[in-house]
Design an enzyme around this catalytic site. Structure first.
Site, PDB file in Angstrom:
ATOM      1  N   HIS A   1      -0.809 -89.394 -19.865  1.00  0.00           N
ATOM      2  CA  HIS A   1       0.031 -88.501 -20.679  1.00  0.00           C
ATOM      3  C   HIS A   1      -0.443 -88.410 -22.123  1.00  0.00           C
ATOM      4  O   HIS A   1       0.061 -87.586 -22.880  1.00  0.00           O
ATOM      5  CB  HIS A   1       1.525 -88.858 -20.562  1.00  0.00           C
ATOM      6  CG  HIS A   1       1.989 -90.063 -21.322  1.00  0.00           C
ATOM      7  ND1 HIS A   1       2.199 -91.288 -20.749  1.00  0.00           N
ATOM      8  CD2 HIS A   1       2.321 -90.212 -22.619  1.00  0.00           C
ATOM      9  CE1 HIS A   1       2.633 -92.142 -21.656  1.00  0.00           C
ATOM     10  NE2 HIS A   1       2.712 -91.515 -22.799  1.00  0.00           N
TER      11      HIS A   1
ATOM     12  N   ASP B   1      -0.657 -93.887 -14.611  1.00  0.00           N
ATOM     13  CA  ASP B   1      -0.693 -93.205 -15.905  1.00  0.00           C
ATOM     14  C   ASP B   1      -1.891 -93.680 -16.740  1.00  0.00           C
ATOM     15  O   ASP B   1      -1.724 -94.306 -17.767  1.00  0.00           O
ATOM     16  CB  ASP B   1       0.630 -93.436 -16.640  1.00  0.00           C
ATOM     17  CG  ASP B   1       0.821 -92.464 -17.789  1.00  0.00           C
ATOM     18  OD1 ASP B   1      -0.133 -91.720 -18.102  1.00  0.00           O
ATOM     19  OD2 ASP B   1       1.920 -92.445 -18.382  1.00  0.00           O
TER      20      ASP B   1
ATOM     21  N   SER C   1       2.273 -96.367 -25.875  1.00  0.00           N
ATOM     22  CA  SER C   1       1.713 -95.660 -24.723  1.00  0.00           C
ATOM     23  C   SER C   1       0.204 -95.776 -24.754  1.00  0.00           C
ATOM     24  O   SER C   1      -0.421 -95.470 -25.771  1.00  0.00           O
ATOM     25  CB  SER C   1       2.090 -94.179 -24.775  1.00  0.00           C
ATOM     26  OG  SER C   1       3.368 -93.985 -24.257  1.00  0.00           O
TER      27      SER C   1
END
Lengths: 713, 713
Positions: B82, B224, B646
């Site tokens: 992402h 991810d 992240s």
């Protein structure tokens, strides 16, 4: 009895740990070694005495829709809280709501007698195959065979119920059951006790904690138990032949338990293709229709408090049916149940084909599939008619009234079950009570939806009564107009008028020239034709299914538990968690702290104040499980249960009661079609949770003594 | 650097296992014994070289809004899927959708360069407290103090960015951060690399598997991750100072890991009463407002496919904000965070009160509470103004346009952050793109709802611009009429007209006599007044908070991790499951089989065909974890992370990369206010899941060799 045992020997396939709703006779066949393997230390002869034809296992008594068991020599009986709701309602007043607040009888004199609540204690088990089978074989048609069985059943039951009841019992009650689709038939002879009094029910915040939200789920924190006492016809406490003392020690993960009771119905004996019809047509259709109905009821009552209240019960019930349908489809897929059944059938066919003696079995299977093909040809039509009762009051009530009148015209014994004189009071009461569920704008929407579905049926599956009235309508507006006209030209939705209609014969009803009643009669005629068709199918199945099932069990070469049929069964299992999906593990036990953590102060999560206080004060007493560090509330086991097992005792290896079964987990709904050991879990209320309340919250020391768990001085 | 270490020594309270977003300097202070206790076998000097002022920990590089790390000597970098969506979009065409299908560069020549994607590799860490603090202390008012800090920051950053970049880097980039509300200030000096090329991104069915539905939850099955390669300004692969080879061995429950990166913001340094404002006013208000907006958008678009599509993004974003708000409230309650903070404060006050040197600290705390009281007096007003942007386009756009114009009138460097020339292109693009989110009937309802909320504000908190236009309206009908009139007298909702407005100065905009723009200017004036007020509050906090925080850390007497501020941090933890509620245990790892089991064929649960095939064929290769019996997909650890983490590398005790952090569990959202060891879990994609795909699905053997996990011959 002996004959039943012989049939048991014919049954087969290796049972997985926990799998099998065994008849007591099958437990004898499985033998002491097998029972020991299940972790049970009690001698087999104690569980079931071959000579007497009863045993400890027969301390599973039947309650209305439920099971239960004696827990003291003085007739004290434990079951679920939800199994005694009718007694709680009977004794509730505006000033004292027993359902809300619970009840504890301070002495025997304070126990609350019930007018209608009866229990049935099994006295004998009787194989009646020899009396039934010849009459079936003599039948000249499928319908005749069906009727022959109905007659045989009625006759045998009537005859049996003439026998004198056992000591203290009010009457003899007998139930008839077919095993394996007609391989054998049996009667259970019960002593009926009609003086049953409420001893203890916990408050709603225990007995129904979590309500519909937690229904079919885990983790669970419901104390779904209650105590009643059975009295003899002379008003003295009933002394049962057997009882289970309560265990103060409780259970831990891995412990052996057995759950006994009267499971209602299961479908593991269906052919793979028959299961396919359920998994691929029936449950998906149920899901689709209930989803449509839920949406339309919500839409039609939006912004109307009156409407919202009126449809709330129906919405809840539709949501429940939908949740079940979704669970069935998911569980059948997850357990690969169709594929397993196909493979199993192929094996039996391969085994039977070369055997001349089994030629009939292979043919019987084909006949059953041909029967299914017949059903499939008119499936949509039949499903639509079956859904009538769940559609709208304006469709459901007139059909019911027409049917009531039609059956009343017959002699009582010839009527369809549920329409005899003894059923009338309940039906009348329900028809009156359901008035509060009527919200006309929503009802019209539901009527319209059902009629549109009926008008969309395939050409060869039309419902004539609907076509005649609605097929020419150009659009929804026109349909709605005609529906409104029907409502206007009818008194069925008027409670007073309807209460009179309940007692009228067909001629009187017809003379009313009531538009909805006329539609009701027309629809009932089609429903009746469908019933006749189905009776014929049932008669055909009575011929073919036993032949096929005998081959299935013959192939297995050892006991195979027959499908549930409301007769006494026992299932052996272990206390065990499960993995509902990757990454998540359900632990096998829940605790008081977990129950308190769910308390929101809003229903259905309102912990009673006294319980909250005791828990917060750490008043756990001797009911604290050392390993859990808390009072246990509920536990999972991999027992093989279904509806009807509510209130079933869960006993430990020594025959002490450790819990009361009250539910299955959602993943396990499809258990009725096949046992999946990974997720086959039943939910039990832990007996120690009840004992903790009785001791630490209620101070009911006399009861604890009677239950065999008096505090050591 | 030395000064920063001194400040680190002032910080304190015992950290729980896993708790603490430590600065590298604090890790040095905690010492080699502590690091060993965390399970790390690498020498402390390898993690951080005191002399160099960098170390292995500085192989956490900064990406736009994310973190990442080098995994090869040739500049290969791993981060979240992402985090590279913009590159995937940049290279997608109608014929080749990289976001949907993923991408693997067959050779270096095939790597996809990005126009805008840049990464920042830390080169040095510099304490600048001595340059900042005197300017703050010299300020004569709170607002002056705030502006002094803005100026200091801008000056220091501009000065720093003039330094020559390191070998191969395009530029020097510097970021400024305040620690503990102003106890210290630091600059991080980065080498910026602007040639970053996509090497591998898995398909959407891996990288975004589970989508919004699984967001913030566990169990998780999202792969991810993505690989990019950094190139030097000369177009050669960048050779980083450090890199983490991938671990082929992976992790098991209980293993030590560390997560490195740039966490954005946390609030553990707030006073208990300040947290109370969040828990009891801010988040509940957010939940209430978003709930109202969600309902009204759904209602207003019901039955309109066009409307439904238009508001879907806004609905998703509102639902996300609501889910977060609910999680914050639940987590703060569950962790008893307010009570713990109250108790901790009381201890510090008791410790400080008798100490003359700490007199200022007790007063500073009172001043901060007085500041809060000021905010509370106009809280409802300020919250309503803040919610403008999330309310309707007709309110949000004009305010934005007014603000853009107002800032454009100033010299570029004096503008508010986000309104400088370099930001314009993005704003212009967003304003054009958001046209597709406009559905006028829904927008009018949202405008009405906000205005009604504004009209319901307390008497002393009114919004003048709204009162002037709407206070005299008698009822909703009248309000709606006036709102419709505004829409009719405006061109703001017209995409072409709006795109011209973006570049106009205030005079030109005002000359348009556009009704919504006029409202926008009036509201922006109030918003600007609020900003000035807040700048003053911030200036006051810059005076008092450091004094109080210094006392808090002084009382602790040992390192206390400061709140996240986008500077480099490391958190040490263990692979660990958790118990979200009684009866349920979350296992710390998920598997490929679990991912496949979620496949529905409907987004966001569509497993890519090749992966499905490989998994179903049992092609697990050497990536099958013996204990799990499957390829691991994701794992939980009790690392202390937040937004900005992240793409953070999760490394094992030997400095090998075992996973990539990408989320927290929902129960752990309130982690920003306090660490609750029971449920503080971050979610990592298991590196072996990436390696399995590269080897068994993609056959990318060169990449495996580069990553240090070539298959042994």
């Amino acid at each position: 009895m002996r004959q039943l045992i012989i049939f048991a020997c014919l049954l087969g396939t290796t049972a997985l740990a926990g799998e099998g709703k065994w008849t007591p006779q099958q437990v004898l066949e499985l033998g002491p070694g097998w029972v020991k393997q299940q972790g049970f230390t009690l001698p087999l002869a104690t569980l079931w005495d071959k000579k007497k034809g009863t045993g400890l296992l027969s301390n599973a008594v039947q309650l209305p829709g439920c099971s239960g068991s004696f827990v003291s020599a003085d007739g004290l009986l434990i079951t679920n809280h939800h199994c005694v709701v009718s007694i709680l309602q009977e004794h509730s007043t505006p000033a004292a709501n027993l359902f809300e607040d619970g009840y504890l009888a301070k002495s025997r004199a304070d126990e609350k007698a019930s007018k209608a609540f009866r229990i049935q204690v099994p006295r004998a088990f009787r194989d009646v195959t020899a009396q039934v089978r010849p009459q079936l074989d003599a039948a000249k048609s499928d319908l005749e065979r069906f009727l022959a069985m109905e007659t045989a059943q009625k006759t045998l039951v009537a005859q049996c119920e003439k026998e004198a009841p056992g000591p203290g019992a009010t009457a003899t009650r007998c139930t008839f059951a077919a095993f394996d689709g007609g391989v054998s038939f049996a009667l259970t002879v019960f002593d009926e006790l009609s003086d049953v009094r409420l001893v203890w029910a916990p408050p709603r915040g225990v007995g129904e904690y979590g309500g519909e939200i937690d229904n079919w789920t885990w983790p669970r924190h419901t104390g779904d138990f209650s105590l009643v006492r059975a009295y003899t016809s002379k008003g003295e406490p009933y002394h049962p032949q057997h009882f289970f003392p309560l265990s103060a020690a409780g259970v831990k993960p891995g412990d052996a338990v057995a759950v006994l009771g009267y499971p209602g119905v299961s479908y593991r004996g269906l052919l793979a293709r028959e299961m396919e019809e359920r998994a691929q047509k029936f449950f998906p259709a149920r899901e689709a229709w209930t989803t449509e109905w839920i949406a339309l009821l919500e839409e039609a009552t939006k912004g109307s408090p009156e409407g919202t209240i009126a449809v709330s019960d129906d919405l809840r019930s539709l949501a429940n049916v939908r949740k079940n349908a979704q669970g069935q489809v998911a569980g059948i897929a997850r357990g690969k149940i169709l594929q397993k059944q196909r493979d199993a059938e192929a094996q039996v066919v391969a085994w039977a084909t070369p055997k001349p003696a089994q030629k009939g079995a292979v043919e019987a299977r084909q006949q059953l599939e041909a029967l299914l093909d017949q059903k499939l040809q008119r499936w949509e039509h039949d499903f639509a008619l079956d859904f009538l009762g769940s559609s709208s009051k304006a469709l459901g009530w007139p059909v019911l009234l027409a049917r009531l009148a039609g059956e009343r015209a017959k002699p009582d014994l010839e009527r369809e079950p549920g329409y005899q004189d003894r059923d009338l009071a309940r039906t009348r009461e329900k028809l009156a009570r359901d008035q509060k569920k009527l919200f006309v704008p929503a009802d019209k929407k539901a009527t319209l939806a059902w009629i549109k579905r009926a008008l969309a049926l395939p050409k060869d599956q039309r419902i004539a009564a609907i076509d005649a009235r609605f097929a020419t309508a150009k659009d929804d507006a026109e349909l709605s107009k005609r529906i409104t006209a029907l409502y206007e030209k009818s008194k069925v939705l008027d409670a007073d008028a309807r209460s009179k209609m309940v007692d009228e014969l067909p001629e009187a009803l017809k003379a009313r020239k009531d538009a909805l009643l006329e539609l009701g009669f027309a629809l009932d005629a089609e429903r009746k034709a469908l019933k006749d068709q189905r009776d014929g199918w049932s008669g055909a199945a009575l011929k073919h299914r036993p032949v096929w099932r005998a081959a299935v069990t013959g192939f297995a070469g050892k006991p195979v538990a027959p499908d549930a049929n409301s007769s006494l069964r026992v299932t052996f299992c272990r206390v065990k968690g499960y993995v509902p999906r990757d990454g998540v593990e359900m632990k096998p036990q829940t605790t008081l702290a977990g129950m308190i953590a769910k308390h929101t102060g809003l229903q259905p999560f309102v912990v009673p104040a006294r319980l909250l206080e005791a828990a917060r004060a750490g008043k756990l007493g001797r009911w604290k499980d050392a390993k859990l560090g808390d009072v246990p509330v509920a536990f999972l086991s991999d027992c093989d249960t279904t509806g009807g097992n509510s209130g079933s005792p869960a006993i430990d290896a020594t025959g002490k009661l450790v819990g009361v079964n009250f539910d299955r987990v959602w993943e396990n709904i499809a258990n009725d079609f096949g046992y999946n050991p990974e997720i086959a879990r039943n939910v039990n209320a832990d007996a120690r949770y009840a004992l903790w309340q009785l001791e630490e919250v209620e101070g009911a020391t006399d009861l604890l003594t009677e239950l065999g768990v008096a505090r050591k001085p």
